[in-house]
Design a protein around this motif. Structure first.
Motif, PDB file in Angstrom:
ATOM      1  N   THR A 145      45.347  -8.035  16.965  1.00 40.43           N
ATOM      2  CA  THR A 145      44.766  -9.018  17.896  1.00 40.43           C
ATOM      3  C   THR A 145      44.460 -10.318  17.162  1.00 40.43           C
ATOM      4  N   PHE A 146      43.854 -10.188  15.995  1.00 42.05           N
ATOM      5  CA  PHE A 146      43.551 -11.379  15.195  1.00 42.05           C
ATOM      6  C   PHE A 146      44.142 -11.191  13.814  1.00 42.05           C
ATOM      7  N   SER A 147      44.945 -12.134  13.383  1.00 40.45           N
ATOM      8  CA  SER A 147      45.475 -11.995  12.025  1.00 40.45           C
ATOM      9  C   SER A 147      45.554 -13.346  11.334  1.00 40.45           C
ATOM     10  N   CYS A 158      46.731 -18.944   8.134  1.00 41.76           N
ATOM     11  CA  CYS A 158      47.403 -19.246   9.397  1.00 41.76           C
ATOM     12  C   CYS A 158      46.952 -18.151  10.368  1.00 41.76           C
ATOM     13  N   ALA A 159      46.114 -18.535  11.330  1.00 33.12           N
ATOM     14  CA  ALA A 159      45.399 -17.525  12.120  1.00 33.12           C
ATOM     15  C   ALA A 159      45.906 -17.486  13.561  1.00 33.12           C
ATOM     16  N   ARG A 160      46.372 -16.315  13.934  1.00 34.21           N
ATOM     17  CA  ARG A 160      46.819 -16.089  15.319  1.00 34.21           C
ATOM     18  C   ARG A 160      45.782 -15.233  16.030  1.00 34.21           C
ATOM     19  N   TRP A 184      30.151 -13.549  15.082  1.00 26.66           N
ATOM     20  CA  TRP A 184      29.512 -14.729  14.483  1.00 26.66           C
ATOM     21  C   TRP A 184      29.212 -14.456  13.022  1.00 26.66           C
ATOM     22  N   HIS A 185      29.528 -15.413  12.173  1.00 24.44           N
ATOM     23  CA  HIS A 185      29.308 -15.247  10.740  1.00 24.44           C
ATOM     24  C   HIS A 185      29.262 -16.620  10.058  1.00 24.44           C
ATOM     25  N   GLN A 186      28.785 -16.582   8.810  1.00 27.71           N
ATOM     26  CA  GLN A 186      28.949 -17.719   7.913  1.00 27.71           C
ATOM     27  C   GLN A 186      30.101 -17.358   6.989  1.00 27.71           C
ATOM     28  N   ASP A 187      30.830 -18.339   6.506  1.00 25.40           N
ATOM     29  CA  ASP A 187      31.905 -18.034   5.565  1.00 25.40           C
ATOM     30  C   ASP A 187      31.317 -17.762   4.182  1.00 25.40           C
ATOM     31  N   GLY A 188      32.107 -17.120   3.352  1.00 24.19           N
ATOM     32  CA  GLY A 188      31.635 -16.842   1.996  1.00 24.19           C
ATOM     33  C   GLY A 188      32.197 -15.533   1.494  1.00 24.19           C
ATOM     34  N   LEU A 238      34.670 -25.569   2.010  1.00 24.71           N
ATOM     35  CA  LEU A 238      34.763 -26.564   3.076  1.00 24.71           C
ATOM     36  C   LEU A 238      36.072 -26.318   3.801  1.00 24.71           C
ATOM     37  N   ARG A 239      35.976 -26.103   5.098  1.00 27.87           N
ATOM     38  CA  ARG A 239      37.182 -25.721   5.820  1.00 27.87           C
ATOM     39  C   ARG A 239      37.701 -26.861   6.696  1.00 27.87           C
ATOM     40  N   ALA A 240      38.997 -27.098   6.633  1.00 28.42           N
ATOM     41  CA  ALA A 240      39.652 -28.003   7.573  1.00 28.42           C
ATOM     42  C   ALA A 240      40.581 -27.158   8.427  1.00 28.42           C
ATOM     43  N   ASN A 276      38.890 -20.866  21.320  1.00 25.61           N
ATOM     44  CA  ASN A 276      38.203 -22.024  20.712  1.00 25.61           C
ATOM     45  C   ASN A 276      37.243 -21.589  19.610  1.00 25.61           C
ATOM     46  N   MET A 277      36.965 -22.503  18.711  1.00 25.37           N
ATOM     47  CA  MET A 277      35.902 -22.257  17.736  1.00 25.37           C
ATOM     48  C   MET A 277      34.562 -22.490  18.426  1.00 25.37           C
ATOM     49  N   MET A 278      33.627 -21.555  18.212  1.00 27.08           N
ATOM     50  CA  MET A 278      32.249 -21.734  18.694  1.00 27.08           C
ATOM     51  C   MET A 278      31.393 -21.938  17.440  1.00 27.08           C
ATOM     52  N   TRP A 325      27.174 -21.151  11.192  1.00 29.64           N
ATOM     53  CA  TRP A 325      27.496 -19.922  11.930  1.00 29.64           C
ATOM     54  C   TRP A 325      28.558 -20.244  12.973  1.00 29.64           C
ATOM     55  N   HIS A 326      29.594 -19.394  13.023  1.00 27.02           N
ATOM     56  CA  HIS A 326      30.708 -19.673  13.927  1.00 27.02           C
ATOM     57  C   HIS A 326      31.420 -18.386  14.317  1.00 27.02           C
ATOM     58  N   SER A 327      32.216 -18.501  15.358  1.00 19.24           N
ATOM     59  CA  SER A 327      33.021 -17.361  15.827  1.00 19.24           C
ATOM     60  C   SER A 327      34.142 -17.897  16.698  1.00 19.24           C
ATOM     61  N   PRO A 328      35.274 -17.183  16.738  1.00 14.78           N
ATOM     62  CA  PRO A 328      36.274 -17.568  17.745  1.00 14.78           C
ATOM     63  C   PRO A 328      35.861 -17.061  19.127  1.00 14.78           C
ATOM     64  N   MET A 329      36.126 -17.889  20.112  1.00 10.87           N
ATOM     65  CA  MET A 329      35.893 -17.490  21.511  1.00 10.87           C
ATOM     66  C   MET A 329      37.065 -16.590  21.932  1.00 10.87           C
ATOM     67  N   ASP A 379      49.544 -16.828  22.767  1.00 12.75           N
ATOM     68  CA  ASP A 379      48.790 -16.657  21.528  1.00 12.75           C
ATOM     69  C   ASP A 379      48.192 -17.996  21.094  1.00 12.75           C
ATOM     70  N   ARG A 380      47.022 -17.916  20.498  1.00  7.29           N
ATOM     71  CA  ARG A 380      46.372 -19.122  19.958  1.00  7.29           C
ATOM     72  C   ARG A 380      46.610 -19.188  18.450  1.00  7.29           C
ATOM     73  N   TYR A 381      46.970 -20.364  17.950  1.00  5.23           N
ATOM     74  CA  TYR A 381      47.190 -20.539  16.503  1.00  5.23           C
ATOM     75  C   TYR A 381      46.301 -21.645  15.948  1.00  5.23           C
ATOM     76  N   ASN A 382      45.651 -21.346  14.822  1.00 11.14           N
ATOM     77  CA  ASN A 382      44.926 -22.345  14.029  1.00 11.14           C
ATOM     78  C   ASN A 382      45.433 -22.267  12.603  1.00 11.14           C
ATOM     79  N   MET A 383      45.472 -23.398  11.913  1.00 12.55           N
ATOM     80  CA  MET A 383      45.810 -23.395  10.486  1.00 12.55           C
ATOM     81  C   MET A 383      44.585 -23.872   9.725  1.00 12.55           C
ATOM     82  N   HIS A 384      44.028 -22.966   8.908  1.00 15.35           N
ATOM     83  CA  HIS A 384      42.782 -23.257   8.186  1.00 15.35           C
ATOM     84  C   HIS A 384      43.072 -23.504   6.705  1.00 15.35           C
ATOM     85  N   PHE A 385      42.466 -24.554   6.159  1.00 14.26           N
ATOM     86  CA  PHE A 385      42.543 -24.825   4.715  1.00 14.26           C
ATOM     87  C   PHE A 385      41.123 -24.818   4.167  1.00 14.26           C
TER      88      PHE A 385
HETATM   89  O1  LIG Z   1      39.536 -18.226  15.070  1.00 12.61           O
HETATM   90  C1  LIG Z   1      39.908 -18.557  13.947  1.00 12.61           C
HETATM   91  O2  LIG Z   1      41.033 -18.960  13.710  1.00 12.61           O
HETATM   92  C2  LIG Z   1      38.911 -18.510  12.805  1.00 12.61           C
HETATM   93  C3  LIG Z   1      38.147 -17.261  12.753  1.00 12.61           C
HETATM   94  C4  LIG Z   1      36.980 -17.330  11.827  1.00 12.61           C
HETATM   95  O3  LIG Z   1      35.872 -17.418  12.276  1.00 12.61           O
HETATM   96  C5  LIG Z   1      37.160 -17.350  10.397  1.00 12.61           C
HETATM   97  O4  LIG Z   1      38.309 -17.332   9.923  1.00 12.61           O
HETATM   98  O5  LIG Z   1      36.153 -17.401   9.649  1.00 12.61           O
END
Ligand SMILES: O=C(O)CCC(=O)C(=O)O
Length: 259
Positions: free
Chosen positions: A52-54, A94-96, A106-110, A128-130, A144-146, A190-194, A201-207
């Motif tokens: 579901t999430f990768s 690369c997150a699908r 919901w979490h903080q990164d680390g 620091l995430r872009a 969406n990002m919450m 603190w954040h989470s995907p909605m 499918d939803r795609y985000n590219m995180h750096f």
């Molecule tokens: O929805 C996403 O692409 C990001 C998920 C997330 O919260 C994370 O990678 O820390």
């Protein structure tokens, strides 16, 4: 109250917004053609994905349409504005999120092994995430990002019983954005995907950018062939030093910024 910033160098106003909220948003960072190319690359990377999430690491080693985002001129100056002239790209994901998929958490990164909140308070900026949105997220429930604005400064964690819920606080911000938007945020927010209620499918590219001594998370070393193809600044950002202990000893070469 959306912390909108402009492409390029971090202004004083943007820095103030970032410090208050823990994130800024830059719209229209990618053109339609760039979105198409990056999205096609993301889909190739996920050709065999069934989860579901990768979030898949090091996709930029195989896909130039993702690699060029590492030092994107709209975004990288913001990273430099916060970190100064020596930092690395610690990982990229690369997150699908699958169509009709949900992984609210919901979490903080680390680090799960040694949380950044154990290092200091407020939680230090270490990742620091872009994030580039590669699919439309202009309505809610599109993956969406919450975010909880300002939560990187809270000494008190989000209550455990809220962490799987979509609606957790009156101050939460569900980011509505078109494809091609960049969100830059502090690891402590603190954040989470909605959930993604769409039939695509939803795609985000995180750096993730970090101090040069942070251990990399998506690779042990950058693929040599991919590294050889990179322009000098991007190569420097990959942090493949000849001496792995150099980030501690001060022996890191100067970064080839143009200014
Ligand atoms: O929805 C996403 O692409 C990001 C998920 C997330 O919260 C994370 O990678 O820390």
């Amino acid at each position: 109250m959306i912390p909108l910033a402009q492409p390029g160098a971090m202004t004083e106003d943007e820095r103030f917004m970032f410090e208050c909220y823990g994130y800024i948003i830059i719209e229209d960072v990618l053109t339609a053609a760039e979105i198409d190319a990056a999205l096609a690359a993301a889909k190739r990377i996920h050709a065999d994905t069934t989860d579901t999430f990768s979030p898949l690491g090091a996709a930029y080693e195989r896909e130039p349409a993702l690699a060029w985002l590492i030092d994107h001129p709209a975004v990288l100056p913001k990273v430099r504005g916060l970190y100064g002239d020596k930092f690395v790209m610690q990982s990229a994901w690369c997150a699908r999120l699958a169509a009709r998929g949900e992984v609210v958490g919901w979490h903080q990164d680390g680090s799960g092994a040694y949380g950044f909140e154990k290092v200091a308070h407020p939680v230090p900026l270490l990742q620091l995430r872009a994030s580039f949105s590669l699919t439309d997220q202009s309505r809610e429930f599109m993956g969406n990002m919450m975010l909880l604005p300002g939560s990187h400064r809270s000494p008190y964690p989000l209550p455990q019983d809220k962490r799987k819920a979509v609606q957790v606080s009156p101050i939460q911000h569900n980011v509505l954005c078109k494809a091609g938007t960049a969100l830059i945020f502090h690891n402590g927010v603190w954040h989470s995907p909605m959930p993604n209620d769409e039939d695509f499918d939803r795609y985000n590219m995180h750096f993730i950018y970090s101090p040069p001594w942070m251990r990399r998370a998506d690779r042990f070393a950058t693929d040599a062939a991919a590294l050889a193809e990179m322009p000098p600044l991007r190569r420097a950002l990959m942090g493949d030093y000849e001496r792995p202990d150099a980030p501690y000893a001060g022996g890191i070469p100067e970064f080839p910024f143009e200014d």
